[in-house]
Design a protein around this motif. Sequence first.
Motif, PDB file in Angstrom:
ATOM      1  N   LYS A 144      44.174  55.300  27.458  1.00  0.00           N
ATOM      2  CA  LYS A 144      44.149  56.516  26.635  1.00  0.00           C
ATOM      3  C   LYS A 144      43.895  56.184  25.172  1.00  0.00           C
ATOM      4  O   LYS A 144      43.117  56.870  24.495  1.00  0.00           O
ATOM      5  N   VAL A 145      44.537  55.128  24.676  1.00  0.00           N
ATOM      6  CA  VAL A 145      44.357  54.730  23.280  1.00  0.00           C
ATOM      7  C   VAL A 145      42.930  54.240  23.050  1.00  0.00           C
ATOM      8  O   VAL A 145      42.284  54.600  22.064  1.00  0.00           O
ATOM      9  N   MET A 146      42.423  53.415  23.979  1.00  0.00           N
ATOM     10  CA  MET A 146      41.055  52.887  23.835  1.00  0.00           C
ATOM     11  C   MET A 146      40.017  54.008  23.807  1.00  0.00           C
ATOM     12  O   MET A 146      39.010  53.903  23.119  1.00  0.00           O
ATOM     13  N   ASN A 147      40.277  55.076  24.556  1.00  0.00           N
ATOM     14  CA  ASN A 147      39.346  56.210  24.597  1.00  0.00           C
ATOM     15  C   ASN A 147      39.628  57.236  23.507  1.00  0.00           C
ATOM     16  O   ASN A 147      39.036  58.320  23.509  1.00  0.00           O
ATOM     17  N   LEU A 148      40.561  56.905  22.604  1.00  0.00           N
ATOM     18  CA  LEU A 148      40.951  57.784  21.496  1.00  0.00           C
ATOM     19  C   LEU A 148      41.447  59.147  21.972  1.00  0.00           C
ATOM     20  O   LEU A 148      41.418  60.124  21.228  1.00  0.00           O
ATOM     21  N   GLY A 149      41.849  59.247  23.220  1.00  0.00           N
ATOM     22  CA  GLY A 149      42.368  60.500  23.758  1.00  0.00           C
ATOM     23  C   GLY A 149      41.310  61.559  24.007  1.00  0.00           C
ATOM     24  O   GLY A 149      41.629  62.685  24.397  1.00  0.00           O
ATOM     25  N   ILE A 150      40.048  61.222  23.807  1.00  0.00           N
ATOM     26  CA  ILE A 150      38.965  62.218  23.940  1.00  0.00           C
ATOM     27  C   ILE A 150      38.865  62.769  25.367  1.00  0.00           C
ATOM     28  O   ILE A 150      38.781  63.988  25.537  1.00  0.00           O
ATOM     29  N   PRO A 151      38.894  61.932  26.419  1.00  0.00           N
ATOM     30  CA  PRO A 151      38.856  62.505  27.774  1.00  0.00           C
ATOM     31  C   PRO A 151      40.060  63.407  28.069  1.00  0.00           C
ATOM     32  O   PRO A 151      39.922  64.430  28.744  1.00  0.00           O
ATOM     33  N   CYS A 152      41.227  63.065  27.529  1.00  0.00           N
ATOM     34  CA  CYS A 152      42.416  63.903  27.730  1.00  0.00           C
ATOM     35  C   CYS A 152      42.239  65.263  27.057  1.00  0.00           C
ATOM     36  O   CYS A 152      42.577  66.298  27.632  1.00  0.00           O
ATOM     37  N   LEU A 153      41.701  65.253  25.849  1.00  0.00           N
ATOM     38  CA  LEU A 153      41.443  66.505  25.141  1.00  0.00           C
ATOM     39  C   LEU A 153      40.433  67.358  25.909  1.00  0.00           C
ATOM     40  O   LEU A 153      40.624  68.567  26.097  1.00  0.00           O
ATOM     41  N   ALA A 154      39.370  66.738  26.391  1.00  0.00           N
ATOM     42  CA  ALA A 154      38.353  67.469  27.169  1.00  0.00           C
ATOM     43  C   ALA A 154      38.962  68.055  28.442  1.00  0.00           C
ATOM     44  O   ALA A 154      38.653  69.192  28.828  1.00  0.00           O
ATOM     45  N   TYR A 155      39.852  67.298  29.078  1.00  0.00           N
ATOM     46  CA  TYR A 155      40.522  67.767  30.294  1.00  0.00           C
ATOM     47  C   TYR A 155      41.366  69.001  29.994  1.00  0.00           C
ATOM     48  O   TYR A 155      41.346  69.982  30.737  1.00  0.00           O
ATOM     49  N   GLY A 156      42.112  68.973  28.908  1.00  0.00           N
ATOM     50  CA  GLY A 156      42.941  70.115  28.534  1.00  0.00           C
ATOM     51  C   GLY A 156      42.120  71.354  28.211  1.00  0.00           C
ATOM     52  O   GLY A 156      42.452  72.460  28.654  1.00  0.00           O
ATOM     53  N   TYR A 176      50.777  70.200  38.126  1.00  0.00           N
ATOM     54  CA  TYR A 176      50.816  71.370  37.255  1.00  0.00           C
ATOM     55  C   TYR A 176      50.601  70.992  35.789  1.00  0.00           C
ATOM     56  O   TYR A 176      50.661  69.834  35.409  1.00  0.00           O
ATOM     57  N   PHE A 177      50.362  72.031  34.991  1.00  0.00           N
ATOM     58  CA  PHE A 177      50.235  71.912  33.543  1.00  0.00           C
ATOM     59  C   PHE A 177      51.376  72.701  32.904  1.00  0.00           C
ATOM     60  O   PHE A 177      51.776  73.736  33.425  1.00  0.00           O
ATOM     61  N   ASP A 235      67.693  64.619  43.258  1.00  0.00           N
ATOM     62  CA  ASP A 235      68.510  64.745  44.472  1.00  0.00           C
ATOM     63  C   ASP A 235      68.218  63.638  45.483  1.00  0.00           C
ATOM     64  O   ASP A 235      67.947  63.896  46.651  1.00  0.00           O
ATOM     65  N   ASN A 236      68.218  62.397  45.043  1.00  0.00           N
ATOM     66  CA  ASN A 236      67.982  61.213  45.888  1.00  0.00           C
ATOM     67  C   ASN A 236      66.575  61.136  46.485  1.00  0.00           C
ATOM     68  O   ASN A 236      66.348  60.391  47.434  1.00  0.00           O
ATOM     69  N   VAL A 237      65.648  61.900  45.967  1.00  0.00           N
ATOM     70  CA  VAL A 237      64.244  61.822  46.374  1.00  0.00           C
ATOM     71  C   VAL A 237      63.470  61.268  45.183  1.00  0.00           C
ATOM     72  O   VAL A 237      63.582  61.790  44.071  1.00  0.00           O
ATOM     73  N   ASN A 238      62.696  60.206  45.407  1.00  0.00           N
ATOM     74  CA  ASN A 238      61.936  59.594  44.331  1.00  0.00           C
ATOM     75  C   ASN A 238      60.507  60.138  44.301  1.00  0.00           C
ATOM     76  O   ASN A 238      59.883  60.341  45.338  1.00  0.00           O
ATOM     77  N   TYR A 239      60.010  60.358  43.104  1.00  0.00           N
ATOM     78  CA  TYR A 239      58.634  60.785  42.881  1.00  0.00           C
ATOM     79  C   TYR A 239      57.944  59.795  41.966  1.00  0.00           C
ATOM     80  O   TYR A 239      58.561  59.262  41.036  1.00  0.00           O
ATOM     81  N   HIS A 240      56.670  59.555  42.224  1.00  0.00           N
ATOM     82  CA  HIS A 240      55.813  58.859  41.278  1.00  0.00           C
ATOM     83  C   HIS A 240      55.165  59.966  40.456  1.00  0.00           C
ATOM     84  O   HIS A 240      54.540  60.876  41.012  1.00  0.00           O
ATOM     85  N   ILE A 241      55.323  59.877  39.163  1.00  0.00           N
ATOM     86  CA  ILE A 241      54.809  60.894  38.253  1.00  0.00           C
ATOM     87  C   ILE A 241      53.656  60.302  37.461  1.00  0.00           C
ATOM     88  O   ILE A 241      53.797  59.253  36.833  1.00  0.00           O
ATOM     89  N   LEU A 242      52.520  60.972  37.509  1.00  0.00           N
ATOM     90  CA  LEU A 242      51.408  60.684  36.601  1.00  0.00           C
ATOM     91  C   LEU A 242      51.447  61.785  35.549  1.00  0.00           C
ATOM     92  O   LEU A 242      51.398  62.975  35.891  1.00  0.00           O
ATOM     93  N   ARG A 243      51.553  61.407  34.296  1.00  0.00           N
ATOM     94  CA  ARG A 243      51.703  62.370  33.211  1.00  0.00           C
ATOM     95  C   ARG A 243      50.698  62.037  32.125  1.00  0.00           C
ATOM     96  O   ARG A 243      50.540  60.877  31.753  1.00  0.00           O
ATOM     97  N   THR A 244      50.029  63.067  31.630  1.00  0.00           N
ATOM     98  CA  THR A 244      49.123  62.844  30.509  1.00  0.00           C
ATOM     99  C   THR A 244      49.109  64.070  29.608  1.00  0.00           C
ATOM    100  O   THR A 244      49.196  65.206  30.073  1.00  0.00           O
ATOM    101  N   GLY A 245      49.023  63.810  28.339  1.00  0.00           N
ATOM    102  CA  GLY A 245      48.849  64.889  27.383  1.00  0.00           C
ATOM    103  C   GLY A 245      47.389  65.285  27.387  1.00  0.00           C
ATOM    104  O   GLY A 245      46.502  64.436  27.304  1.00  0.00           O
ATOM    105  N   CYS A 246      47.142  66.555  27.549  1.00  0.00           N
ATOM    106  CA  CYS A 246      45.755  67.077  27.505  1.00  0.00           C
ATOM    107  C   CYS A 246      45.833  68.417  26.778  1.00  0.00           C
ATOM    108  O   CYS A 246      45.895  69.459  27.394  1.00  0.00           O
ATOM    109  N   TRP A 247      45.882  68.314  25.463  1.00  0.00           N
ATOM    110  CA  TRP A 247      46.115  69.474  24.609  1.00  0.00           C
ATOM    111  C   TRP A 247      45.274  70.662  25.053  1.00  0.00           C
ATOM    112  O   TRP A 247      44.103  70.486  25.364  1.00  0.00           O
ATOM    113  N   PRO A 248      45.870  71.825  25.178  1.00  0.00           N
ATOM    114  CA  PRO A 248      47.201  72.264  24.727  1.00  0.00           C
ATOM    115  C   PRO A 248      48.295  72.098  25.784  1.00  0.00           C
ATOM    116  O   PRO A 248      49.358  72.712  25.679  1.00  0.00           O
TER     117      PRO A 248
END
Length: 145
Positions: A99-111, A39-40, A61-74
Amino acid sequence: MQLGRILNIFKKGTKARPTSSLVLTTHLKQRDLPHWTSYFVKYSDITSDQRGLSHFNWKVDNVNYHILRTGCWPYIKYHCSRRPHDDLSLEDRFFRILKVMNLGIPCLAYGIGASFLISCEEKIHTPEGTVTIYFLYEEDRGAMH
């Protein structure tokens, strides 16, 4: 009280916004601890208390999740998979460096792209207020993958 919470009071009136971790936990509980969800959430609707985390474990509640999280403005994008606890520090560091190497540009485009593709939403009811989360498509709540 954290500085971020104090600043949020001035941004949106007198009421603090729920933290991103509270929204994450509440969503997983509202969905009865699904095998996966993706979700976003709008930056403007929450206080981002997981800033800097890209791949991490989250226990509900004793259930583990692997979370992938990224900022993709907004938005902040979360992908959650029910998985055994693993050391994700190497992957977390790798994603942050990428993310830093790409200057966040792909994240911004994704958002920006997601803004046009979001087709569903759901209300998350927390003790600190209701937050709307967004989906690219409606999820099959019983799906295993």
